[in-house]
Design a protein around this motif. Structure first.
Motif, PDB file in Angstrom:
ATOM      1  N   GLU A 121     -40.571  -3.934   5.857  1.00  0.00           N
ATOM      2  CA  GLU A 121     -41.650  -2.991   6.191  1.00  0.00           C
ATOM      3  C   GLU A 121     -42.502  -3.579   7.315  1.00  0.00           C
ATOM      4  O   GLU A 121     -42.843  -4.765   7.291  1.00  0.00           O
ATOM      5  N   CYS A 122     -42.864  -2.744   8.283  1.00  0.00           N
ATOM      6  CA  CYS A 122     -43.649  -3.246   9.413  1.00  0.00           C
ATOM      7  C   CYS A 122     -45.152  -3.202   9.086  1.00  0.00           C
ATOM      8  O   CYS A 122     -45.575  -2.548   8.125  1.00  0.00           O
ATOM      9  N   LEU A 123     -45.943  -3.885   9.918  1.00  0.00           N
ATOM     10  CA  LEU A 123     -47.390  -3.941   9.693  1.00  0.00           C
ATOM     11  C   LEU A 123     -48.018  -2.548   9.718  1.00  0.00           C
ATOM     12  O   LEU A 123     -48.880  -2.240   8.901  1.00  0.00           O
ATOM     13  N   GLY A 124     -47.578  -1.699  10.661  1.00  0.00           N
ATOM     14  CA  GLY A 124     -48.159  -0.350  10.761  1.00  0.00           C
ATOM     15  C   GLY A 124     -47.909   0.469   9.513  1.00  0.00           C
ATOM     16  O   GLY A 124     -48.836   1.073   8.962  1.00  0.00           O
ATOM     17  N   CYS A 125     -46.655   0.485   9.049  1.00  0.00           N
ATOM     18  CA  CYS A 125     -46.323   1.271   7.856  1.00  0.00           C
ATOM     19  C   CYS A 125     -46.961   0.656   6.613  1.00  0.00           C
ATOM     20  O   CYS A 125     -47.372   1.371   5.696  1.00  0.00           O
ATOM     21  N   TYR A 126     -47.077  -0.685   6.586  1.00  0.00           N
ATOM     22  CA  TYR A 126     -47.744  -1.361   5.475  1.00  0.00           C
ATOM     23  C   TYR A 126     -49.213  -0.940   5.400  1.00  0.00           C
ATOM     24  O   TYR A 126     -49.714  -0.581   4.332  1.00  0.00           O
TER      25      TYR A 126
ATOM     26  N   PRO B 202     -40.665   7.195   6.308  1.00  0.00           N
ATOM     27  CA  PRO B 202     -40.473   5.829   5.800  1.00  0.00           C
ATOM     28  C   PRO B 202     -40.258   4.861   6.957  1.00  0.00           C
ATOM     29  O   PRO B 202     -39.691   5.224   7.982  1.00  0.00           O
ATOM     30  N   CYS B 203     -40.729   3.640   6.769  1.00  0.00           N
ATOM     31  CA  CYS B 203     -40.622   2.618   7.816  1.00  0.00           C
ATOM     32  C   CYS B 203     -39.176   2.473   8.282  1.00  0.00           C
ATOM     33  O   CYS B 203     -38.251   2.457   7.475  1.00  0.00           O
ATOM     34  N   SER B 204     -38.997   2.371   9.594  1.00  0.00           N
ATOM     35  CA  SER B 204     -37.633   2.201  10.115  1.00  0.00           C
ATOM     36  C   SER B 204     -37.231   0.726  10.123  1.00  0.00           C
ATOM     37  O   SER B 204     -36.093   0.408  10.450  1.00  0.00           O
ATOM     38  N   GLY B 205     -38.178  -0.156   9.767  1.00  0.00           N
ATOM     39  CA  GLY B 205     -37.816  -1.551   9.559  1.00  0.00           C
ATOM     40  C   GLY B 205     -37.993  -2.435  10.784  1.00  0.00           C
ATOM     41  O   GLY B 205     -37.797  -1.990  11.912  1.00  0.00           O
TER      42      GLY B 205
ATOM     43  N   PRO C 283     -45.067  -3.297  15.103  1.00  0.00           N
ATOM     44  CA  PRO C 283     -44.781  -2.085  14.339  1.00  0.00           C
ATOM     45  C   PRO C 283     -43.346  -1.629  14.568  1.00  0.00           C
ATOM     46  O   PRO C 283     -42.715  -2.013  15.552  1.00  0.00           O
ATOM     47  N   CYS C 284     -42.837  -0.788  13.669  1.00  0.00           N
ATOM     48  CA  CYS C 284     -41.484  -0.258  13.821  1.00  0.00           C
ATOM     49  C   CYS C 284     -41.495   0.890  14.818  1.00  0.00           C
ATOM     50  O   CYS C 284     -42.531   1.217  15.415  1.00  0.00           O
ATOM     51  N   SER C 285     -40.339   1.526  14.983  1.00  0.00           N
ATOM     52  CA  SER C 285     -40.193   2.564  16.022  1.00  0.00           C
ATOM     53  C   SER C 285     -41.050   3.803  15.771  1.00  0.00           C
ATOM     54  O   SER C 285     -41.156   4.653  16.641  1.00  0.00           O
ATOM     55  N   HIS C 286     -41.663   3.906  14.581  1.00  0.00           N
ATOM     56  CA  HIS C 286     -42.504   5.067  14.301  1.00  0.00           C
ATOM     57  C   HIS C 286     -43.912   4.926  14.888  1.00  0.00           C
ATOM     58  O   HIS C 286     -44.723   5.834  14.765  1.00  0.00           O
ATOM     59  N   TRP C 287     -44.195   3.749  15.436  1.00  0.00           N
ATOM     60  CA  TRP C 287     -45.538   3.508  15.997  1.00  0.00           C
ATOM     61  C   TRP C 287     -45.412   3.141  17.471  1.00  0.00           C
ATOM     62  O   TRP C 287     -44.447   2.494  17.854  1.00  0.00           O
ATOM     63  N   SER C 288     -46.419   3.542  18.246  1.00  0.00           N
ATOM     64  CA  SER C 288     -46.459   3.075  19.625  1.00  0.00           C
ATOM     65  C   SER C 288     -46.860   1.614  19.604  1.00  0.00           C
ATOM     66  O   SER C 288     -47.598   1.171  18.730  1.00  0.00           O
TER      67      SER C 288
HETATM   68 ZN   LIG Z   1     -42.761   0.802  10.033  1.00  0.00          ZN
END
Ligand SMILES: [Zn+2]
Ligand SMILES: [Zn+2]
Length: 181
Positions: free
Chosen positions: A73-78, A162-165, A173-178
Protein backbone atom coordinates in the motif's frame (compact mmCIF):
# COMPACT_ATOMS: atom_id res chain seq x y z
CA UNK A 1 21.75 1.38 57.18
CA UNK A 2 19.76 0.91 53.99
CA UNK A 3 17.20 -1.51 55.43
CA UNK A 4 14.57 0.92 56.84
CA UNK A 5 14.66 3.05 53.67
CA UNK A 6 14.09 0.03 51.46
CA UNK A 7 11.21 -1.18 53.64
CA UNK A 8 9.62 2.26 53.54
CA UNK A 9 9.77 2.49 49.73
CA UNK A 10 8.22 -0.99 49.43
CA UNK A 11 5.34 0.14 51.62
CA UNK A 12 4.81 3.22 49.44
CA UNK A 13 4.83 1.04 46.31
CA UNK A 14 2.23 -1.35 47.71
CA UNK A 15 -0.01 1.63 48.54
CA UNK A 16 0.17 2.68 44.90
CA UNK A 17 -1.10 -0.75 43.83
CA UNK A 18 -4.13 -0.79 46.11
CA UNK A 19 -7.32 -1.54 44.17
CA UNK A 20 -9.12 1.47 42.77
CA UNK A 21 -12.62 2.35 43.92
CA UNK A 22 -14.24 0.68 40.89
CA UNK A 23 -12.22 -2.50 41.32
CA UNK A 24 -13.15 -2.89 44.98
CA UNK A 25 -16.83 -2.25 44.12
CA UNK A 26 -16.69 -5.04 41.52
CA UNK A 27 -15.06 -7.37 44.06
CA UNK A 28 -17.80 -6.61 46.62
CA UNK A 29 -20.64 -7.27 44.18
CA UNK A 30 -18.98 -10.54 43.12
CA UNK A 31 -18.78 -11.54 46.77
CA UNK A 32 -22.47 -10.84 47.28
CA UNK A 33 -23.24 -13.03 44.27
CA UNK A 34 -21.21 -15.85 45.77
CA UNK A 35 -23.43 -15.52 48.87
CA UNK A 36 -26.30 -16.72 46.70
CA UNK A 37 -28.34 -13.56 46.06
CA UNK A 38 -28.38 -14.39 42.35
CA UNK A 39 -28.77 -18.10 41.57
CA UNK A 40 -28.30 -17.55 37.82
CA UNK A 41 -24.77 -16.34 38.56
CA UNK A 42 -25.00 -13.27 36.34
CA UNK A 43 -23.82 -10.03 37.91
CA UNK A 44 -25.62 -7.08 36.37
CA UNK A 45 -23.18 -4.65 38.01
CA UNK A 46 -19.91 -6.35 37.03
CA UNK A 47 -20.82 -7.46 33.51
CA UNK A 48 -20.96 -4.02 31.86
CA UNK A 49 -17.50 -3.27 33.31
CA UNK A 50 -16.11 -6.45 31.74
CA UNK A 51 -17.88 -5.78 28.45
CA UNK A 52 -16.48 -2.25 28.40
CA UNK A 53 -12.93 -3.43 29.00
CA UNK A 54 -13.32 -6.10 26.33
CA UNK A 55 -14.80 -3.57 23.91
CA UNK A 56 -11.91 -1.19 24.55
CA UNK A 57 -9.38 -3.96 23.90
CA UNK A 58 -11.29 -4.89 20.76
CA UNK A 59 -11.30 -1.28 19.52
CA UNK A 60 -7.55 -1.01 20.18
CA UNK A 61 -7.00 -4.26 18.26
CA UNK A 62 -9.10 -3.00 15.35
CA UNK A 63 -7.25 0.32 15.37
CA UNK A 64 -3.92 -1.51 15.19
CA UNK A 65 -5.23 -3.52 12.23
CA UNK A 66 -6.48 -0.41 10.46
CA UNK A 67 -3.24 1.46 11.16
CA UNK A 68 -1.07 -1.30 9.73
CA UNK A 69 -0.20 -0.52 6.10
CA UNK A 70 -1.47 -3.15 3.70
CA UNK A 71 0.91 -5.17 1.55
CA UNK A 72 2.49 -2.73 -0.98
CA UNK A 73 0.00 0.00 0.00
CA UNK A 74 1.34 3.44 -0.89
CA UNK A 75 1.51 6.46 1.44
CA UNK A 76 -1.32 8.27 -0.40
CA UNK A 77 -3.75 5.35 -0.23
CA UNK A 78 -2.68 4.66 3.38
CA UNK A 79 -3.45 8.26 4.40
CA UNK A 80 -6.73 8.24 2.47
CA UNK A 81 -7.80 5.04 4.25
CA UNK A 82 -6.63 5.92 7.77
CA UNK A 83 -7.89 9.53 7.67
CA UNK A 84 -11.31 8.19 6.62
CA UNK A 85 -11.23 5.79 9.57
CA UNK A 86 -9.67 7.97 12.28
CA UNK A 87 -9.71 11.55 11.03
CA UNK A 88 -6.78 13.94 10.86
CA UNK A 89 -5.35 14.80 14.29
CA UNK A 90 -3.83 18.06 13.04
CA UNK A 91 -0.34 16.60 12.73
CA UNK A 92 1.56 14.11 10.58
CA UNK A 93 1.16 11.16 12.93
CA UNK A 94 -0.36 8.86 10.28
CA UNK A 95 2.37 9.68 7.76
CA UNK A 96 4.96 9.19 10.51
CA UNK A 97 3.44 5.83 11.41
CA UNK A 98 3.59 4.72 7.78
CA UNK A 99 7.22 5.82 7.64
CA UNK A 100 8.12 4.04 10.89
CA UNK A 101 6.58 0.77 9.69
CA UNK A 102 7.41 0.86 5.97
CA UNK A 103 10.29 3.24 5.33
CA UNK A 104 12.13 3.88 8.62
CA UNK A 105 15.08 5.40 6.79
CA UNK A 106 12.91 8.18 5.29
CA UNK A 107 13.64 10.41 8.28
CA UNK A 108 13.03 13.59 6.27
CA UNK A 109 9.49 12.61 5.25
CA UNK A 110 7.63 15.06 7.51
CA UNK A 111 9.87 17.94 6.41
CA UNK A 112 9.41 17.06 2.74
CA UNK A 113 5.62 16.84 3.18
CA UNK A 114 5.52 20.14 5.08
CA UNK A 115 7.69 21.83 2.43
CA UNK A 116 5.08 20.80 -0.14
CA UNK A 117 2.22 22.21 1.98
CA UNK A 118 1.34 19.09 3.96
CA UNK A 119 1.59 20.23 7.56
CA UNK A 120 -0.87 17.59 8.74
CA UNK A 121 -2.10 14.28 7.33
CA UNK A 122 -5.20 15.67 5.60
CA UNK A 123 -3.17 18.52 4.07
CA UNK A 124 -0.91 15.92 2.46
CA UNK A 125 -3.93 14.71 0.49
CA UNK A 126 -5.11 18.27 -0.13
CA UNK A 127 -1.78 19.85 -1.10
CA UNK A 128 0.86 17.22 -1.79
CA UNK A 129 -0.84 14.19 -3.34
CA UNK A 130 -3.87 14.64 -5.56
CA UNK A 131 -6.00 11.97 -7.20
CA UNK A 132 -4.39 11.31 -10.58
CA UNK A 133 -5.90 13.09 -13.57
CA UNK A 134 -7.38 9.88 -15.04
CA UNK A 135 -9.62 9.48 -11.97
CA UNK A 136 -11.28 12.91 -12.28
CA UNK A 137 -14.56 13.46 -14.10
CA UNK A 138 -14.24 15.24 -17.45
CA UNK A 139 -15.05 18.92 -17.62
CA UNK A 140 -18.10 19.48 -19.75
CA UNK A 141 -20.62 22.11 -20.76
CA UNK A 142 -24.20 21.51 -19.72
CA UNK A 143 -27.24 23.25 -21.15
CA UNK A 144 -29.44 25.06 -18.63
CA UNK A 145 -33.28 25.07 -18.84
CA UNK A 146 -33.12 28.76 -19.81
CA UNK A 147 -30.97 27.95 -22.82
CA UNK A 148 -27.66 29.07 -21.31
CA UNK A 149 -24.64 26.87 -20.79
CA UNK A 150 -22.75 26.11 -17.62
CA UNK A 151 -19.19 24.88 -17.29
CA UNK A 152 -19.03 21.71 -15.14
CA UNK A 153 -15.60 21.56 -13.52
CA UNK A 154 -13.74 18.24 -13.29
CA UNK A 155 -14.32 16.56 -9.94
CA UNK A 156 -12.06 14.18 -8.01
CA UNK A 157 -13.38 10.67 -7.33
CA UNK A 158 -15.66 10.38 -4.29
CA UNK A 159 -13.89 7.14 -3.36
CA UNK A 160 -10.37 6.22 -4.41
CA UNK A 161 -9.87 2.84 -6.13
CA UNK A 162 -7.80 0.22 -4.29
CA UNK A 163 -4.10 1.02 -4.16
CA UNK A 164 -2.26 -0.05 -7.30
CA UNK A 165 0.79 -0.82 -5.18
CA UNK A 166 4.32 0.48 -4.78
CA UNK A 167 7.73 -1.05 -4.15
CA UNK A 168 8.07 -1.97 -0.48
CA UNK A 169 9.87 0.76 1.46
CA UNK A 170 8.82 3.54 -0.91
CA UNK A 171 7.12 6.73 0.29
CA UNK A 172 6.01 7.63 -3.23
CA UNK A 173 2.30 7.43 -4.06
CA UNK A 174 0.96 4.80 -6.46
CA UNK A 175 -0.38 5.52 -9.95
CA UNK A 176 -3.70 6.73 -8.51
CA UNK A 177 -2.04 9.89 -7.18
CA UNK A 178 -0.20 12.69 -8.91
CA UNK A 179 3.45 12.69 -7.86
CA UNK A 180 5.40 15.17 -5.75
CA UNK A 181 5.14 18.68 -7.06
ZN1 LIG B 1 -1.84 3.74 -3.60
ZN1 LIG C 1 -5.27 17.86 8.83
Amino acid sequence: MDEPTAAKSTAADSTAFEPTASESTAAESTASDAAGSDPAGSDPAAEPIMAEAEAEAHVRELAELWLAPHERECLGCYLDRTITAFGCQGDLRLAARFRDLIAPRAVGLERRLADAGGYCDCEVLANVFQPAAHLWTLSRDEELPNGGWVDIEPEPPAVMPPCSGVRRGSTLPCSHWSTWR
